[in-house]
Scaffold this motif. Structure first.
Motif, mmCIF file in Angstrom:
data_model
loop_
_atom_site.group_PDB
_atom_site.id
_atom_site.type_symbol
_atom_site.label_atom_id
_atom_site.label_comp_id
_atom_site.label_asym_id
_atom_site.label_seq_id
_atom_site.Cartn_x
_atom_site.Cartn_y
_atom_site.Cartn_z
ATOM 1 N N ILE A 272 0.857 -1.185 0.000
ATOM 2 C CA ILE A 272 0.000 0.000 0.000
ATOM 3 C C ILE A 272 0.893 1.236 0.000
ATOM 4 O O ILE A 272 1.687 1.437 0.920
ATOM 5 C CB ILE A 272 -0.906 0.042 1.244
ATOM 6 N N PRO A 273 0.799 2.075 -1.042
ATOM 7 C CA PRO A 273 1.561 3.321 -1.027
ATOM 8 C C PRO A 273 0.874 4.368 -0.160
ATOM 9 O O PRO A 273 -0.331 4.598 -0.282
ATOM 10 C CB PRO A 273 1.573 3.743 -2.503
ATOM 11 N N VAL A 274 1.628 4.963 0.746
ATOM 12 C CA VAL A 274 1.098 5.972 1.658
ATOM 13 C C VAL A 274 1.938 7.238 1.508
ATOM 14 O O VAL A 274 3.172 7.187 1.537
ATOM 15 C CB VAL A 274 1.149 5.477 3.122
ATOM 16 N N GLU A 275 1.272 8.370 1.351
ATOM 17 C CA GLU A 275 1.993 9.626 1.149
ATOM 18 C C GLU A 275 2.602 10.122 2.458
ATOM 19 O O GLU A 275 1.984 10.082 3.514
ATOM 20 C CB GLU A 275 1.046 10.707 0.613
ATOM 21 N N SER A 276 3.843 10.601 2.349
ATOM 22 C CA SER A 276 4.518 11.266 3.454
ATOM 23 C C SER A 276 5.096 12.564 2.915
ATOM 24 O O SER A 276 5.513 12.619 1.752
ATOM 25 C CB SER A 276 5.628 10.376 4.020
ATOM 26 N N ALA B 151 11.304 31.278 11.100
ATOM 27 C CA ALA B 151 12.206 30.622 10.155
ATOM 28 C C ALA B 151 11.501 30.400 8.818
ATOM 29 O O ALA B 151 10.362 29.931 8.778
ATOM 30 C CB ALA B 151 12.686 29.292 10.720
ATOM 31 N N ARG B 152 12.162 30.720 7.749
ATOM 32 C CA ARG B 152 11.580 30.551 6.421
ATOM 33 C C ARG B 152 11.682 29.098 5.980
ATOM 34 O O ARG B 152 12.721 28.455 6.125
ATOM 35 C CB ARG B 152 12.313 31.439 5.415
ATOM 36 N N VAL B 153 10.587 28.567 5.446
ATOM 37 C CA VAL B 153 10.600 27.220 4.864
ATOM 38 C C VAL B 153 11.038 27.340 3.415
ATOM 39 O O VAL B 153 10.365 28.001 2.618
ATOM 40 C CB VAL B 153 9.222 26.540 4.977
ATOM 41 N N GLU B 154 12.147 26.698 3.077
ATOM 42 C CA GLU B 154 12.689 26.818 1.724
ATOM 43 C C GLU B 154 12.279 25.665 0.805
ATOM 44 O O GLU B 154 12.239 25.827 -0.409
ATOM 45 C CB GLU B 154 14.220 26.895 1.771
ATOM 46 N N TYR B 155 11.967 24.498 1.388
ATOM 47 C CA TYR B 155 11.646 23.338 0.552
ATOM 48 C C TYR B 155 10.434 22.603 1.106
ATOM 49 O O TYR B 155 10.281 22.446 2.321
ATOM 50 C CB TYR B 155 12.840 22.372 0.479
ATOM 51 N N ARG B 156 9.585 22.152 0.174
ATOM 52 C CA ARG B 156 8.424 21.322 0.496
ATOM 53 C C ARG B 156 8.371 20.197 -0.535
ATOM 54 O O ARG B 156 8.409 20.471 -1.730
ATOM 55 C CB ARG B 156 7.131 22.141 0.420
ATOM 56 N N TRP B 157 8.272 18.985 -0.072
ATOM 57 C CA TRP B 157 8.214 17.868 -1.019
ATOM 58 C C TRP B 157 7.518 16.675 -0.374
ATOM 59 O O TRP B 157 7.244 16.663 0.828
ATOM 60 C CB TRP B 157 9.624 17.481 -1.488
ATOM 61 N N GLY B 158 7.219 15.681 -1.176
ATOM 62 C CA GLY B 158 6.566 14.486 -0.653
ATOM 63 C C GLY B 158 6.936 13.270 -1.466
ATOM 64 O O GLY B 158 7.619 13.351 -2.490
ATOM 65 N N GLY B 159 6.495 12.118 -1.000
ATOM 66 C CA GLY B 159 6.761 10.865 -1.684
ATOM 67 C C GLY B 159 5.930 9.750 -1.091
ATOM 68 O O GLY B 159 5.119 9.970 -0.175
ATOM 69 N N LYS B 160 6.145 8.550 -1.610
ATOM 70 C CA LYS B 160 5.345 7.401 -1.199
ATOM 71 C C LYS B 160 6.149 6.456 -0.321
ATOM 72 O O LYS B 160 7.290 6.127 -0.623
ATOM 73 C CB LYS B 160 4.828 6.651 -2.426
ATOM 74 N N VAL B 161 5.513 6.011 0.752
ATOM 75 C CA VAL B 161 6.068 5.014 1.658
ATOM 76 C C VAL B 161 5.304 3.709 1.433
ATOM 77 O O VAL B 161 4.080 3.723 1.307
ATOM 78 C CB VAL B 161 5.921 5.461 3.131
ATOM 79 N N GLY B 162 6.009 2.577 1.378
ATOM 80 C CA GLY B 162 5.357 1.294 1.132
ATOM 81 C C GLY B 162 5.025 0.558 2.421
ATOM 82 O O GLY B 162 5.905 0.309 3.236
ATOM 83 N N PHE B 163 3.739 0.222 2.606
ATOM 84 C CA PHE B 163 3.292 -0.531 3.781
ATOM 85 C C PHE B 163 2.770 -1.895 3.346
ATOM 86 O O PHE B 163 2.121 -2.029 2.309
ATOM 87 C CB PHE B 163 2.181 0.214 4.521
ATOM 88 N N THR B 164 3.033 -2.907 4.164
ATOM 89 C CA THR B 164 2.485 -4.237 3.941
ATOM 90 C C THR B 164 1.324 -4.470 4.902
ATOM 91 O O THR B 164 1.085 -3.676 5.821
ATOM 92 C CB THR B 164 3.555 -5.318 4.174
ATOM 93 N N GLN B 165 0.638 -5.581 4.720
ATOM 94 C CA GLN B 165 -0.555 -5.851 5.517
ATOM 95 C C GLN B 165 -0.222 -6.048 6.998
ATOM 96 O O GLN B 165 -0.993 -5.662 7.867
ATOM 97 C CB GLN B 165 -1.284 -7.084 4.982
#
Length: 427
Positions: free
Chosen positions: A252-256, A332-346
């Motif tokens: 299961i791909p989960v966004e982080s 504090a200034r936020v300079e970067y924002r990004w995301g990706g997928k984390v893989g989860f098993t059952q």
């Protein structure tokens, strides 16, 4: 959420690698150019095998180049619970494998001169609730008594300022074996080492078909070429796509998501995390954060949104979370924002094994893959080299599709709603 990550922006010049054209031959073809794929190639090349790595995008494009860069021990769940489910000896080997995984990353880094800002000063898990601290104490006692592991300590709220300058938590568990690093620098460095050992890496070369013939050879086809090999390894984790339906329906791909501040003063960053440890808290929808090599605060959390407006809201909420933990960062200034997928098993554990047709796989690191994914590559290489001599406590004998997998996006949304409810109202 494919915006430029802070890791990409600070990794230095990226080497350009070719796209697969025409026909290539090798012993082992590896699909996936992240931690697991490159580690598999690295260890196989050292054993004398000829490997080719196929990467759909660029090396480290997926979770390996987007994660928090925290090298942590253990799994989702206590080792006591795993001993009850899987037996004491298996649980002990699982624990030892997780410890060895961090040593492995450190050893690869040192032996090959990979510059990736590796800091091994332990990790800290702050307790979001008082009840979480009690669970930490029970786990510490179990590991000390049953596994003879004595490098975990517990501190209460009165001692927190020695570790984190925040009033947000009720205490913490400290593990001296943890570490953190620049994940993309490590991936890119490992890719260079693989090529130095004679391995080939092709980028922008998506594997679109895998076929075994009567001579027991494997052919992996890409849009512009193909690779013929003796064995195939698929290590795409949450970015499984449609290449293999069994693998796709087992993860299961989960966004982080993550944010990173501008570089902070040495005085401020030292005040916030005095001992420069990796941090991941005990909330169900956890925060994880750490200091970077150039004195930024890299701060991560859960993310799932449809549309740019909803994504902006998620990142704004994450920044609010960061300033709630550390009010000192309100300007504090936020300079970067990004995301990706984390893989989860059952069952929330990594899977390492073979499909019925002989395809090797490893996936499902459940947010703790920075070290374990590298170890998975080593385990896969050893399994290919000596299949009867590897004692793999994470071996998955057979894969079964996760029920209602096609509805996983809705399921993840409901799960996160429930977890948020538990964080707010649960004990």
């Amino acid at each position: 959420m494919d915006s430029l990550s802070m890791w990409e922006a600070t990794a230095g010049e990226r080497k350009s690698r070719p796209t697969l054209q025409g026909e290539q031959h090798c012993d082992i073809v590896i699909i996936g150019g992240g931690f697991s794929g490159l580690s598999t190639s690295y260890h196989l090349q050292k054993m004398g095998y000829r490997t080719i790595v196929l990467e759909k995008n660029t090396v480290g494009y997926g979770a390996s180049g987007r994660n928090g860069g925290e090298l942590l021990t253990g799994y989702h769940g206590t080792m006591e619970s795993f001993a009850q489910k899987k037996g004491f000896e298996t649980a002990k080997k699982m624990w030892e494998l997780s410890l060895d995984s961090i040593d492995l990353v450190e050893n690869i880094t040192k032996e090959n001169g990979i510059s990736c800002d590796l800091v091994r000063k332990g990790d800290i898990r702050p307790a979001y609730k008082v009840s979480h601290l009690e669970k930490f104490k029970r786990d510490q006692e179990y590991l000390a008594e049953k596994f003879n592991f004595h490098e975990i300590s517990i501190i209460d709220r009165s001692e927190m300022k020695t570790e984190l300058n925040t009033d947000f938590y009720h205490g913490a568990r400290i593990n001296e074996r943890g570490a953190h690093f620049h994940p993309l620098k490590f991936v890119l460095g490992l890719a260079d080492v693989v090529e130095g050992l004679g391995g080939s890496i092709f980028e922008n070369s998506e594997a679109v078909k895998v076929k075994r013939d009567s001579a027991d050879k494997v052919t992996v086809t890409t849009p512009n070429g193909r690779v013929i090999a003796d064995e195939v390894v698929i290590v795409t984790n949450a970015y499984a796509g449609n290449l293999d339906n069994t693998l796709k329906k087992s993860v299961i791909p989960v966004e982080s998501i993550m944010i990173a501040t501008e570089p902070l003063t040495e005085e401020l960053i030292q005040e916030l995390i005095p001992k420069n440890r990796a941090v991941s808290d005990s909330k169900n929808l956890l925060y994880y954060f750490r200091r970077t090599g150039d004195n930024r605060m890299a701060f991560g959390g859960s993310g799932r949104a449809l549309g740019k407006r909803a994504q902006r809201k998620l990142f704004d909420n994450l920044r609010e979370g960061m300033t709630t933990v550390f009010p000192q960062l309100k300007d504090a200034r936020v300079e970067y924002r990004w995301g990706g997928k984390v893989g989860f098993t059952q069952d929330f554990l990594p899977y390492i094994g073979q499909l019925e047709d002989g395809t090797y796989f490893a996936f499902g690191y459940c947010g703790k893959g920075a070290a374990m994914a590298v170890m998975a590559g080593k385990v896969l290489a050893e399994t290919i080299h000596h299949p009867d001599q590897v004692n793999n406590p994470l071996k998955k004998e057979s894969l079964r599709p996760i029920p209602f997998h096609s509805q996983h996006a809705k399921g993840v949304g409901l799960m996160k709603f429930y977890m948020a409810f538990q964080d707010k109202y649960g004990k």
